[in-house]
Scaffold this motif. Structure first.
Motif, PDB file in Angstrom:
ATOM      1  N   VAL A  67      -1.837  -6.995  -7.158  1.00  0.00           N
ATOM      2  CA  VAL A  67      -1.697  -6.020  -6.073  1.00  0.00           C
ATOM      3  C   VAL A  67      -3.058  -5.463  -5.661  1.00  0.00           C
ATOM      4  CG1 VAL A  67      -0.773  -3.739  -5.487  1.00  0.00           C
ATOM      5  CG2 VAL A  67       0.676  -5.409  -6.653  1.00  0.00           C
ATOM      6  N   TYR A  68      -3.947  -5.266  -6.650  1.00  0.00           N
ATOM      7  CA  TYR A  68      -5.276  -4.749  -6.318  1.00  0.00           C
ATOM      8  C   TYR A  68      -5.980  -5.662  -5.323  1.00  0.00           C
ATOM      9  CZ  TYR A  68     -10.129  -3.325  -6.613  1.00  0.00           C
ATOM     10  OH  TYR A  68     -11.397  -2.923  -6.279  1.00  0.00           O
ATOM     11  N   PHE A  69      -6.012  -6.955  -5.609  1.00  0.00           N
ATOM     12  CA  PHE A  69      -6.708  -7.876  -4.709  1.00  0.00           C
ATOM     13  C   PHE A  69      -5.912  -8.134  -3.434  1.00  0.00           C
ATOM     14  CE2 PHE A  69      -9.006  -8.789  -8.636  1.00  0.00           C
ATOM     15  CZ  PHE A  69     -10.305  -8.817  -8.163  1.00  0.00           C
ATOM     16  N   LEU A  70      -4.642  -7.736  -3.422  1.00  0.00           N
ATOM     17  CA  LEU A  70      -3.829  -7.864  -2.210  1.00  0.00           C
ATOM     18  C   LEU A  70      -4.133  -6.751  -1.214  1.00  0.00           C
ATOM     19  CD1 LEU A  70      -1.426  -9.372  -0.808  1.00  0.00           C
ATOM     20  CD2 LEU A  70       0.084  -7.755  -1.965  1.00  0.00           C
ATOM     21  N   VAL A  71      -4.451  -5.537  -1.714  1.00  0.00           N
ATOM     22  CA  VAL A  71      -4.514  -4.372  -0.821  1.00  0.00           C
ATOM     23  C   VAL A  71      -5.920  -3.789  -0.639  1.00  0.00           C
ATOM     24  CG1 VAL A  71      -2.146  -3.758  -1.435  1.00  0.00           C
ATOM     25  CG2 VAL A  71      -4.040  -2.699  -2.672  1.00  0.00           C
ATOM     26  N   THR A  72      -6.929  -4.278  -1.362  1.00  0.00           N
ATOM     27  CA  THR A  72      -8.225  -3.596  -1.334  1.00  0.00           C
ATOM     28  C   THR A  72      -9.315  -4.333  -0.561  1.00  0.00           C
ATOM     29  OG1 THR A  72      -8.854  -4.638  -3.445  1.00  0.00           O
ATOM     30  CG2 THR A  72      -7.792  -2.462  -3.543  1.00  0.00           C
ATOM     31  N   CYS A 139      -3.005 -13.915  -3.582  1.00  0.00           N
ATOM     32  CA  CYS A 139      -2.876 -12.520  -3.151  1.00  0.00           C
ATOM     33  C   CYS A 139      -4.158 -12.055  -2.466  1.00  0.00           C
ATOM     34  CB  CYS A 139      -2.568 -11.629  -4.358  1.00  0.00           C
ATOM     35  SG  CYS A 139      -0.900 -11.829  -5.022  1.00  0.00           S
ATOM     36  N   GLN A 140      -5.305 -12.469  -2.985  1.00  0.00           N
ATOM     37  CA  GLN A 140      -6.581 -12.094  -2.374  1.00  0.00           C
ATOM     38  C   GLN A 140      -6.705 -12.682  -0.968  1.00  0.00           C
ATOM     39  OE1 GLN A 140     -11.144 -11.951  -3.899  1.00  0.00           O
ATOM     40  NE2 GLN A 140     -10.192 -13.955  -3.929  1.00  0.00           N
ATOM     41  N   ALA A 141      -6.304 -13.937  -0.798  1.00  0.00           N
ATOM     42  CA  ALA A 141      -6.371 -14.564   0.521  1.00  0.00           C
ATOM     43  C   ALA A 141      -5.438 -13.863   1.509  1.00  0.00           C
ATOM     44  CB  ALA A 141      -6.008 -16.045   0.411  1.00  0.00           C
TER      45      ALA A 141
END
Length: 237
Positions: A67-72, A139-141
């Motif tokens: 979630v961190y790399f999804l939203v930040t 998620c990061q992408a």
């Protein structure tokens, strides 16, 4: 040096988020278990229930990382611009932090797992780590791509993308069920969806094929992340 600044910033924010999650998970588990002890007055049952805390942490820690790399992505981009860090350096620093944090969380998860079940084989551990790393990369992408959108398109894509994934999963399940009903995969050679799926299943008889597919997927995801990152702009909305 600036790559280290980016990585340190990611670790700092991720560490705070992880610490808050751990406090909430452990605190909630303890409160529930203490309430059970008060009502049941069974000390052994209370001690056994405490063993569920590591299992809960194993479930939550990977989610926090993903979630961190999804939203930040946009938050880190604004921080980078304010500190005179280029988009390329930001991307490189986030990749370093992502790989290291994924490895760290995975090792912690495996150590916690040892409290209630034995470790798997080295092959199983490697495959699980590859799956976890791929999930975080994906998620990061997605998060970086969302950062390019305004509020209107975030709502549209945020609704449409899950719908498309559900439809794809339903089609995949139907294809798997169809394959399971017959031992002759070539029968479906002219099917619109099951035919290509059957061809893929035939191809995966080779042990190297899944790794080749994963490698191609990894290259595409990394390219998309870098492409989206290079087009990030400060927004007013």
């Amino acid at each position: 040096m600036k790559q280290k600044m980016v990585a340190s910033n990611v670790f700092h924010r991720l560490g705070i988020a992880t610490l808050i999650t751990i406090v909430w998970v452990v605190g909630f588990e303890l409160v529930v278990d203490l309430l059970g002890l008060i009502f049941n007055r069974n000390l052994m049952s209370f001690l056994v229930s405490l063993q569920g805390i590591p299992e809960s942490l194993v479930a939550f820690l990977p989610v926090i990382l993903a979630v961190y790399f999804l939203v930040t992505a946009y938050t880190d981009f604004k921080w980078a611009i304010q500190n005179g860090i280029s988009r390329s350096t930001l991307w490189q620093g986030r990749q370093i932090a992502m790989v290291l944090s994924t490895l760290l969380v995975y090792l912690i998860d495996e150590l916690l797992t040892m409290t209630y079940r034995p470790l798997g084989s080295w092959r199983e551990l490697l495959i699980n780590f590859v799956i976890f790393l791929t999930l975080v990369l994906t998620c990061q992408a997605i998060g970086t791509g969302f950062s390019l959108l305004n509020r209107k398109w975030k709502v549209i894509v945020g609704i449409g993308l899950p719908v498309m994934l559900v439809i794809l999963m339903v089609m995949l399940l139907r294809g798997l069920m169809a394959l399971g009903d017959s031992a002759y995969l070539p029968t479906y050679a002219h099917s619109r969806f099951v035919g290509p799926l059957a061809w893929l299943f035939n191809m995966t008889l080779s042990p190297a094929t899944p790794w080749i597919i994963w490698g191609i997927y990894l290259i595409v995801i990394i390219f998309l992340t870098k492409f989206f990152n290079s087009r990030l702009q400060l927004r007013r909305d």
